[in-house]
Design a protein around this motif. Structure first.
Motif, PDB file in Angstrom:
ATOM      1  N   LEU A 164       0.854  -1.181   0.000  1.00 52.93           N
ATOM      2  CA  LEU A 164       0.000   0.000   0.000  1.00 52.93           C
ATOM      3  C   LEU A 164       0.890   1.231   0.000  1.00 52.93           C
ATOM      4  O   LEU A 164       1.437   1.627   1.024  1.00 52.93           O
ATOM      5  CB  LEU A 164      -0.918  -0.021   1.223  1.00 52.93           C
ATOM      6  CG  LEU A 164      -1.880  -1.226   1.286  1.00 52.93           C
ATOM      7  CD1 LEU A 164      -2.459  -1.374   2.676  1.00 52.93           C
ATOM      8  CD2 LEU A 164      -2.983  -1.057   0.261  1.00 52.93           C
ATOM      9  N   ASN A 166       0.209   4.582  -1.420  1.00 48.79           N
ATOM     10  CA  ASN A 166      -0.387   5.899  -1.159  1.00 48.79           C
ATOM     11  C   ASN A 166      -1.903   5.735  -1.074  1.00 48.79           C
ATOM     12  O   ASN A 166      -2.512   5.047  -1.890  1.00 48.79           O
ATOM     13  CB  ASN A 166      -0.027   6.887  -2.269  1.00 48.79           C
ATOM     14  CG  ASN A 166      -0.603   8.278  -2.012  1.00 48.79           C
ATOM     15  OD1 ASN A 166      -1.652   8.611  -2.543  1.00 48.79           O
ATOM     16  ND2 ASN A 166       0.084   9.072  -1.199  1.00 48.79           N
ATOM     17  N   CYS A 167      -2.529   6.390  -0.060  1.00 47.18           N
ATOM     18  CA  CYS A 167      -3.962   6.221   0.176  1.00 47.18           C
ATOM     19  C   CYS A 167      -4.635   7.570   0.373  1.00 47.18           C
ATOM     20  O   CYS A 167      -4.123   8.437   1.099  1.00 47.18           O
ATOM     21  CB  CYS A 167      -4.209   5.354   1.412  1.00 47.18           C
ATOM     22  SG  CYS A 167      -3.486   3.696   1.310  1.00 47.18           S
ATOM     23  N   CYS A 176      -1.928   4.471   5.246  1.00 48.34           N
ATOM     24  CA  CYS A 176      -2.580   3.258   4.742  1.00 48.34           C
ATOM     25  C   CYS A 176      -2.713   2.187   5.810  1.00 48.34           C
ATOM     26  O   CYS A 176      -3.772   1.573   5.977  1.00 48.34           O
ATOM     27  CB  CYS A 176      -1.810   2.703   3.546  1.00 48.34           C
ATOM     28  SG  CYS A 176      -1.747   3.811   2.115  1.00 48.34           S
ATOM     29  N   GLU A 179      -5.620   2.538   8.409  1.00 52.56           N
ATOM     30  CA  GLU A 179      -6.995   2.283   7.998  1.00 52.56           C
ATOM     31  C   GLU A 179      -7.199   0.897   7.383  1.00 52.56           C
ATOM     32  O   GLU A 179      -8.316   0.384   7.386  1.00 52.56           O
ATOM     33  CB  GLU A 179      -7.436   3.354   6.994  1.00 52.56           C
ATOM     34  CG  GLU A 179      -7.446   4.772   7.542  1.00 52.56           C
ATOM     35  CD  GLU A 179      -8.504   4.970   8.608  1.00 52.56           C
ATOM     36  OE1 GLU A 179      -9.438   4.151   8.689  1.00 52.56           O
ATOM     37  OE2 GLU A 179      -8.408   5.948   9.373  1.00 52.56           O
ATOM     38  N   PHE A 180      -6.156   0.298   6.840  1.00 52.95           N
ATOM     39  CA  PHE A 180      -6.267  -1.042   6.260  1.00 52.95           C
ATOM     40  C   PHE A 180      -5.883  -2.080   7.316  1.00 52.95           C
ATOM     41  O   PHE A 180      -4.760  -2.063   7.824  1.00 52.95           O
ATOM     42  CB  PHE A 180      -5.366  -1.186   5.033  1.00 52.95           C
ATOM     43  CG  PHE A 180      -5.975  -0.638   3.767  1.00 52.95           C
ATOM     44  CD1 PHE A 180      -6.704  -1.458   2.917  1.00 52.95           C
ATOM     45  CD2 PHE A 180      -5.798   0.693   3.422  1.00 52.95           C
ATOM     46  CE1 PHE A 180      -7.253  -0.966   1.747  1.00 52.95           C
ATOM     47  CE2 PHE A 180      -6.356   1.202   2.254  1.00 52.95           C
ATOM     48  CZ  PHE A 180      -7.080   0.376   1.419  1.00 52.95           C
ATOM     49  N   PHE A 193     -10.156  -2.101   4.072  1.00 52.60           N
ATOM     50  CA  PHE A 193     -10.405  -0.687   4.388  1.00 52.60           C
ATOM     51  C   PHE A 193     -11.849  -0.535   4.853  1.00 52.60           C
ATOM     52  O   PHE A 193     -12.759  -1.167   4.329  1.00 52.60           O
ATOM     53  CB  PHE A 193     -10.162   0.166   3.142  1.00 52.60           C
ATOM     54  CG  PHE A 193     -10.572   1.604   3.283  1.00 52.60           C
ATOM     55  CD1 PHE A 193      -9.779   2.489   3.996  1.00 52.60           C
ATOM     56  CD2 PHE A 193     -11.752   2.072   2.712  1.00 52.60           C
ATOM     57  CE1 PHE A 193     -10.151   3.819   4.133  1.00 52.60           C
ATOM     58  CE2 PHE A 193     -12.131   3.391   2.834  1.00 52.60           C
ATOM     59  CZ  PHE A 193     -11.324   4.272   3.548  1.00 52.60           C
ATOM     60  N   LEU A 210     -12.347   6.691  -2.503  1.00 51.11           N
ATOM     61  CA  LEU A 210     -11.111   5.994  -2.159  1.00 51.11           C
ATOM     62  C   LEU A 210     -10.178   5.903  -3.373  1.00 51.11           C
ATOM     63  O   LEU A 210     -10.577   5.442  -4.451  1.00 51.11           O
ATOM     64  CB  LEU A 210     -11.423   4.581  -1.663  1.00 51.11           C
ATOM     65  CG  LEU A 210     -10.224   3.724  -1.266  1.00 51.11           C
ATOM     66  CD1 LEU A 210      -9.482   4.334  -0.070  1.00 51.11           C
ATOM     67  CD2 LEU A 210     -10.664   2.293  -0.957  1.00 51.11           C
ATOM     68  N   VAL A 212      -6.191   4.504  -4.078  1.00 49.61           N
ATOM     69  CA  VAL A 212      -5.046   3.810  -3.500  1.00 49.61           C
ATOM     70  C   VAL A 212      -4.060   3.479  -4.616  1.00 49.61           C
ATOM     71  O   VAL A 212      -4.452   2.995  -5.689  1.00 49.61           O
ATOM     72  CB  VAL A 212      -5.461   2.507  -2.782  1.00 49.61           C
ATOM     73  CG1 VAL A 212      -4.252   1.861  -2.111  1.00 49.61           C
ATOM     74  CG2 VAL A 212      -6.554   2.779  -1.757  1.00 49.61           C
ATOM     75  N   GLN A 404      -2.960   1.856  -9.852  1.00 50.23           N
ATOM     76  CA  GLN A 404      -3.815   2.761  -9.074  1.00 50.23           C
ATOM     77  C   GLN A 404      -5.251   2.224  -9.091  1.00 50.23           C
ATOM     78  O   GLN A 404      -5.729   1.740 -10.118  1.00 50.23           O
ATOM     79  CB  GLN A 404      -3.780   4.177  -9.651  1.00 50.23           C
ATOM     80  CG  GLN A 404      -4.508   5.215  -8.802  1.00 50.23           C
ATOM     81  CD  GLN A 404      -4.464   6.599  -9.430  1.00 50.23           C
ATOM     82  OE1 GLN A 404      -5.048   6.822 -10.495  1.00 50.23           O
ATOM     83  NE2 GLN A 404      -3.758   7.527  -8.790  1.00 50.23           N
TER      84      GLN A 404
END
Length: 477
Positions: A164, A166-167, A176, A179-180, A193, A210, A212, A404
């Protein structure tokens, strides 16, 4: 004397006869009832049947028979509990966001498995479908035969912190790994998530929800059965296990994948109505509902079916997979690949066994639909910037590993599919009243008059049987 003789008159000489019969009961009823055509039918004791009288008798009997035929049909329709489906789009200012579970298509990290010299060859055999005992008789390490430890699986899997990259949610960048949350699924170690159902979408659009960016690290892949690279995305309710999700999306490296979702709410009628053609649904919102599942705390049809399959596979193999939320009786790698996973796949495709599970869908549940599109990632203009940010060696390496994912509501709308009774008690009375009025000019009060007549006939016969003089109750009551 004769002139003075007074004439003796019997007191009852001028009184009408008190003999009261059924014909008198019929005459008084026909003269007072609101039922059409009854007053035109005279008893034979008063007047012989005429052509006009016979015609009215025939008309009354015909319309009564037609009425009875229609009433039987109306009542039969009512007790078949027919339904209609109402589809209602609703504009919302805020919509609960679904849980999004991300699984790398290869969950094991080959660089971590290198401490076990036989591991790569083991997974190669599994990916080739070589699952006979002869294929594993040469294994010497205890790791293949020992029950799987969740900690060992985490250590051998792809790291979420590296995958992960970039979120963003709602335009705000977030950490990331905060929240994940890690979760074991049939695919292996994945990350979810919005597991606590706290995320809400206030706007729609591909940049509003969202976003990611992933680094799938293909250089760390080992041999896998699916032989694919990328990520697998599950969209589901936060309380539902990812394996129970019906919405699955694949995203490949080198692309920006857009997943436009819509939320659909299903609301079905409870017993005695049929929710799904010939089956009932389970009212899980009822205060009397008791969850019959042993493994999953939330009852859903998919959870019920999963548990049924998993318990049957447990009976066959004596162990369960790491994705089953039980703390003991874990399978070893060999048991998992040679017995448990094949049993789960076989049982899930066995229609006879699925029917034997007797799982019933819940009456109220949510589903998501998804439209998937993609574009090349990254654009040439962003190549140098992203190379610096990601640390990738070159564009080829970036296209080989980075992707992405955008998951978003395409519009702020929730569609409700509601099952409603087609035939209610009010509509039954309305139809019955219409039939009675059309055939006989009758109403509910007319039914009361007929019921009263039947009561008087019963009382009349009761008096006769007991040797009493029948009384005119219509006039006296």
């Amino acid at each position: 004397m004769d002139e003075k003789r007074t004439q003796i008159v019997r007191p009852d000489a001028n009184r009408p006869s008190t003999e009261y019969g059924l014909k008198d009961l019929w005459i008084e009823f026909s003269q007072t009832t609101g039922l059409h055509a009854v007053d035109k039918i005279k008893p034979p004791s008063l007047r012989p049947f005429t052509i006009r009288g016979l015609a009215w008798i025939l008309a009354l009997c015909s319309t009564t028979g037609f009425l009875v035929y229609n009433l039987v049909g109306e009542i039969g329709t009512y007790y078949s509990y027919p339904t209609v489906t109402k589809i209602t789009p609703q504009i919302k200012h805020a919509i609960d966001f679904p849980a999004v579970t991300i699984c790398n298509r290869c969950t094991f990290n080959n660089t971590r498995l290198e401490v076990y010299p036989e591991m790569e060859n083991y997974f190669f055999n599994i990916s080739q479908g070589r699952e006979t005992n002869d294929s594993f008789s040469h294994l010497t390490s205890d790791v293949f035969q020992a029950p799987l430890s969740l900690e060992w699986l985490r250590n051998m899997s792809m790291e979420g912190s590296k995958m992960l990259f970039n979120c963003v949610f709602g335009g705000d960048i977030f950490d990331c790994m905060t929240e994940f949350r890690p979760i074991f699924t049939y695919e292996g170690l994945c990350h979810t998530f919005n597991v606590n159902a706290s995320k809400i979408a206030y706007t729609a659009g591909d940049d509003a929800n969202l976003i990611v960016t992933f680094d799938i690290n293909q250089n760390d892949y080992t041999f896998i059965r699916n032989r694919a690279a990328g990520i697998k995305v599950f969209l589901h309710h936060p309380d539902v296990h990812p394996d129970a999700s019906s919405i699955v999306v694949m995203a490949a490296p080198g692309f920006s994948t857009y997943v436009a979702i819509q939320k659909i709410q299903f609301l079905y009628q409870t017993l005695p109505y049929k929710a799904f053609d010939d089956t009932n649904c389970l009212d899980t919102d009822s205060p009397d509902f008791f969850n019959p599942l042993k493994i999953y705390s939330l009852y859903t049809y998919d959870h019920c079916l999963m548990e049924c399959v998993q318990l049957k596979a447990f009976k066959q193999c004596g162990c369960v997979g790491p994705y089953v939320p039980l703390d003991d009786l874990r399978c070893s790698l060999v048991q998992l690949d040679t017995c448990y996973n094949p049993a789960v796949r076989s049982l899930s495709k066995n229609g006879t066994f699925v029917k034997e599970c007797e799982c019933v869908s819940e009456c109220v549940f949510d589903r998501y639909t998804a439209q998937v599109s993609s574009s090349s990632f990254p654009a040439d203009k962003w190549e140098s910037t992203l190379l610096n940010n990601t640390g990738a060696k070159d564009r080829t390496s970036m296209e080989y590993n980075f992707l992405q994912l955008k998951v978003f509501y395409d519009q702020m709308m929730v569609t409700s599919i509601t099952q409603q009774p087609q035939y209610t008690a009010a509509s039954l009375f309305s139809n019955v009243g219409g039939q009675m009025g059309l055939c006989l000019g009758a109403s509910l009060l007319t039914v009361a008059e007929i019921a009263e007549l039947l009561v008087f006939i019963i009382l009349f016969l009761f008096d006769k049987c007991r040797g009493r003089k029948a009384r005119n109750r219509i006039s006296n009551w």
